[in-house]
Design an enzyme around this catalytic site. Structure first.
Site, mmCIF file in Angstrom:
data_model
loop_
_atom_site.group_PDB
_atom_site.id
_atom_site.type_symbol
_atom_site.label_atom_id
_atom_site.label_comp_id
_atom_site.label_asym_id
_atom_site.label_seq_id
_atom_site.Cartn_x
_atom_site.Cartn_y
_atom_site.Cartn_z
ATOM 1 N N ASP A 93 -12.412 -8.762 4.529
ATOM 2 C CA ASP A 93 -13.709 -8.700 3.838
ATOM 3 C C ASP A 93 -14.357 -10.080 3.816
ATOM 4 O OD1 ASP A 93 -13.540 -5.984 3.201
ATOM 5 O OD2 ASP A 93 -14.281 -6.307 1.162
ATOM 6 N N LYS A 126 2.575 -15.646 2.141
ATOM 7 C CA LYS A 126 2.790 -16.355 0.874
ATOM 8 C C LYS A 126 4.284 -16.673 0.827
ATOM 9 C CE LYS A 126 1.290 -17.987 -3.066
ATOM 10 N NZ LYS A 126 0.264 -19.057 -3.182
ATOM 11 N N TYR A 159 0.826 -1.205 0.000
ATOM 12 C CA TYR A 159 0.000 0.000 0.000
ATOM 13 C C TYR A 159 0.867 1.265 0.000
ATOM 14 C CZ TYR A 159 -4.711 -1.849 0.871
ATOM 15 O OH TYR A 159 -5.936 -2.450 0.755
#
Ligand code: IPM
Ligand code: MG
Length: 353
Positions: free
Chosen positions: A247, A187, A142
């Site tokens: 989410d 990951k 971000y």
């Protein structure tokens, strides 16, 4: 206690729900003898309309000068065409990084009264869903360098050990007070930053022998969340994975209009906001569910002001109103429902010392 709270209603339904949050905070102050001073701050689309940018230095300073911040929501189709650095979301990112709020807490739990709203089968949620996402909020992709090249683009994801340790500590400490498990989602089979997360968190876990630590790749985690959500207690992860998984986690509770969040740093300052967005289509219509914002106020009292009784008082009043059948349209499942302001009134009425 004297509290100075910055209000950032923002866009869409933001003002509708922040109004109800204030109602509940004022009721708390009455019941327990606190004094609250509010300062209004503009951020997001409303700031673009007023000042041409999503967050001004002035408004950031105003928010910083408070003890805690209550935010509604930012964004809407009106500003969708704006270039990346002039979108309302940039105001939110500016608040997070400008105030150093690296630790984002997003609890997701199923209220028994609303379990039918979950899109998951009864057999899957039978073991309960009660997890909290610890999302790193001021680093990673971000905030890394992002650029257009002549025929492409890139966004850099980078982390330092320090950035990982400070949020991981908070996750371990929270797990101690819950069911004692931290799941680090990454990951690490592909990304170097993820390998750093794994090594760093593993090392740190030696300080928390009473907490069980497990690791999960993010693709697998997104599957396990719908296969067996009861596996998760504290889910610790970096910024973008946390955005995506929170989410998903919120949707499995079936009531995204109910979920609060806190963005914290190492002192008591914090910003509190509902997880849902600005829902411009229902703005100003007295329809939105104010519960996520009201529960965010409870989180504020708990984390920024150490007022546990007051926080519980609000949470109990929300639970009581749900079991009394109080519903806004999003959670009514075809039954009777009431408006935003009335829902706030019903909750306030059930608050007692
Ligand atoms: C969130 C939102 C924000 C994010 C957007 C609005 C920038 O999706 O709070 O999860 O990506 O962090
Ligand atoms: Mg998001």
């Amino acid at each position: 206690m004297d509290m100075r709270i910055a209000l950032i209603p923002g866009d869409g339904i933001g003002p509708d729900i922040v109004r109800e949050g204030v109602k509940i905070l004022n009721k708390t102050a009455d019941l327990y003898g606190h004094r609250i001073e509010y300062v209004e701050v503009d951020a997001g689309g409303i700031s673009i309309d007023k000042y041409g940018i999503p967050l001004t230095e002035d408004n950031l300073e105003k928010a910083k000068s408070a003890d805690a911040v209550l935010l509604g929501a930012v964004g809407g189709p009106k500003w969708d065409g704006m270039p990346g650095d002039k979108r309302p979301e940039k105001g939110l990112l500016g608040l997070r990084s400008g105030m150093g709020l690296f630790c984002n807490l997003r609890p997701a739990r199923i209220y028994p009264e609303l379990s039918s709203a979950s899109p998951l089968k009864d057999s899957i949620i039978a073991n309960g869903v009660d997890l909290i996402v610890f999302r790193e909020l001021t680093g990673g992709i971000y905030f890394g360098k992002k650029e257009r090249t002549s025929d492409g683009a890139y966004d850099v994801m980078s982390y330092t050990e320090g950035e990982i340790v400070r949020i991981a500590r908070k996750a371990f400490e929270a797990a101690r007070l819950r069911r004692g498990r931290v799941t680090l989602v990454d990951k690490a089979n592909v990304l170097e930053t993820s390998r750093l997360w794994r090594e760093t968190v593993k090392k740190l876990s030696a300080d928390y022998p009473d907490v069980e630590l497990d690791f999960m790749y993010v693709d697998n985690a997104s599957m396990q969340l719908v296969r067996d959500p009861s596996h998760f207690d504290v889910l610790l992860t970096e910024n973008m994975f946390g955005d995506i998984l929170s989410d998903e986690a919120s949707q499995i509770t079936g009531s995204i209009g109910m979920l609060p969040s806190a963005s914290l740093r190492d002192d008591s300052f914090g910003m509190y906001e509902p997880i849902h967005g600005s829902a411009p289509d229902i703005a100003g219509k007295n329809i939105a569910n104010p519960i996520a914002t009201i529960l965010s106020c409870a989180m504020m009292l708990r984390y920024s002001f150490s007022l546990e009784d007051e926080a519980r008082c609000i949470e109990d009043a929300v639970a009581a109103s749900l079991s009394d059948g109080i519903r806004t349209s999003d959670i009514a499942a075809g039954g009777n429902y009431i408006g935003t302001a009335e829902c706030g009134d019903e909750i306030a009425r059930r608050m007692q010392r």
